[in-house]
Design an enzyme around this catalytic site. Structure first.
Site, mmCIF file in Angstrom:
data_model
loop_
_atom_site.group_PDB
_atom_site.id
_atom_site.type_symbol
_atom_site.label_atom_id
_atom_site.label_comp_id
_atom_site.label_asym_id
_atom_site.label_seq_id
_atom_site.Cartn_x
_atom_site.Cartn_y
_atom_site.Cartn_z
ATOM 1 N N LYS A 106 0.976 -1.183 -0.014
ATOM 2 C CA LYS A 106 -0.080 -0.106 0.083
ATOM 3 C C LYS A 106 0.975 1.126 0.056
ATOM 4 O O LYS A 106 1.781 1.273 0.795
ATOM 5 C CB LYS A 106 -0.762 0.102 1.199
ATOM 6 C CG LYS A 106 -2.131 -0.897 1.189
ATOM 7 C CD LYS A 106 -3.303 -0.349 1.992
ATOM 8 C CE LYS A 106 -3.120 0.128 3.505
ATOM 9 N NZ LYS A 106 -4.336 0.311 4.236
ATOM 10 N N HIS A 108 -0.387 4.187 1.021
ATOM 11 C CA HIS A 108 -0.973 5.156 1.957
ATOM 12 C C HIS A 108 -0.940 4.477 3.287
ATOM 13 O O HIS A 108 -0.871 3.434 3.390
ATOM 14 C CB HIS A 108 -2.056 5.660 1.115
ATOM 15 C CG HIS A 108 -3.145 4.673 1.042
ATOM 16 N ND1 HIS A 108 -3.156 3.886 0.022
ATOM 17 C CD2 HIS A 108 -4.192 4.382 1.822
ATOM 18 C CE1 HIS A 108 -4.070 2.891 0.106
ATOM 19 N NE2 HIS A 108 -4.830 3.111 1.177
#
Ligand code: OMP
Length: 222
Positions: A106, A108
């Site tokens: 990911k 974020h």
């Protein structure tokens, strides 16, 4: 009726058959081999079923005397297995940190590939479903090392006890992982146990010849 093998191996095989996690027929494996049986851990798909499975893992781990201080479940199938096992150890009075990975990084939020307790300096027990060629297990070992943990053991529900190539060494993939990396591999049950179990079960005995033929072609010596 329950065959004589009355320990975690027989309990696990009984449970796997009941949950249809263990099936007989014709299945193409990741390796391309055509197998007369297949183990699908995704069929342990209820809380009660996972709890019983976790007790089988815990018994196998205790019988093998593995020492570790973190449980790691490789995505995806290892995640519920490690989680259920962590709950089982807690029920037995031992609270063990738990971690797993995601397959896609990911960019974020919390970021990264690892979720749960930090691996740094931990003795990590990898909890997975099945070993055939050992590819999935070797990937998990690399993840642990990259995360700063020390692999202390690998536990799977089923060791298919298959050789890597044909006609070369009769060492199984699990034995090869253990001898290459020094990390012990423990299975709740193996193809050998399944054959014993099938030999004593009226429902399974007719599958035994095909299992034996498969083992003669792809099986390791032990
Ligand atoms: P290796 O990476 O070859 O050890 O195989 C492990 C993987 O094979 C598992 O994570 C499954 O994706 C798959 N598999 C099963 O789930 N059950 C089996 O009985 C056999 C296999 C397989 O393809 O060998």
């Amino acid at each position: 009726p329950l065959p004589a093998m009355s320990d975690h191996r027989a309990r696990f095989l009984q449970l796997a058959l009941h949950a249809q996690a263990l099936r007989f027929g014709e299945f193409t494996l990741k390796s391309g081999r055509l197998s007369p049986y297949f183990f699908n851990a995704g069929r342990f798909d209820s809380g009660a079923c996972l709890a019983e499975l976790a007790a089988c893992y815990a018994d196998a781990i205790e019988a093998a005397g593995l020492r570790f201080d973190l449980l790691f479940g490789p995505a995806y199938k290892g995640i519920p297995l490690a989680t259920a096992l962590g709950c089982e150890f807690a029920r037995r009075g031992r609270d063990i940190p738990l971690a797993f990975n995601r397959k896609e990084a990911k960019d974020h939020g919390e970021g990264g590939l690892l979720i749960g307790a930090p691996l740094d300096g931990r003795e990590v027990l990898i909890v997975d479903d099945v070993i055939t060629a050992g590819t999935a297990i070797r990937e998990a070992l690399a993840l642990i090392r990259a995360g700063g943990g020390r692999p202390a053991g690998i536990v799977v529900a089923l060791d298919r006890q298959e050789v890597l190539g044909e006609g070369e060494s009769r060492q199984s993939a699990a034995q090869a992982v253990a001898s290459d990396t020094g990390v012990p591999v423990v299975a709740v049950a193996s193809l050998h146990d399944l054959l014993d179990f099938a030999g004593e079960s009226a429902d399974l005995v007719h599958h035994r010849d095909r299992l034996l033929a498969y083992r003669a072609r792809y099986g390791s010596g032990s």
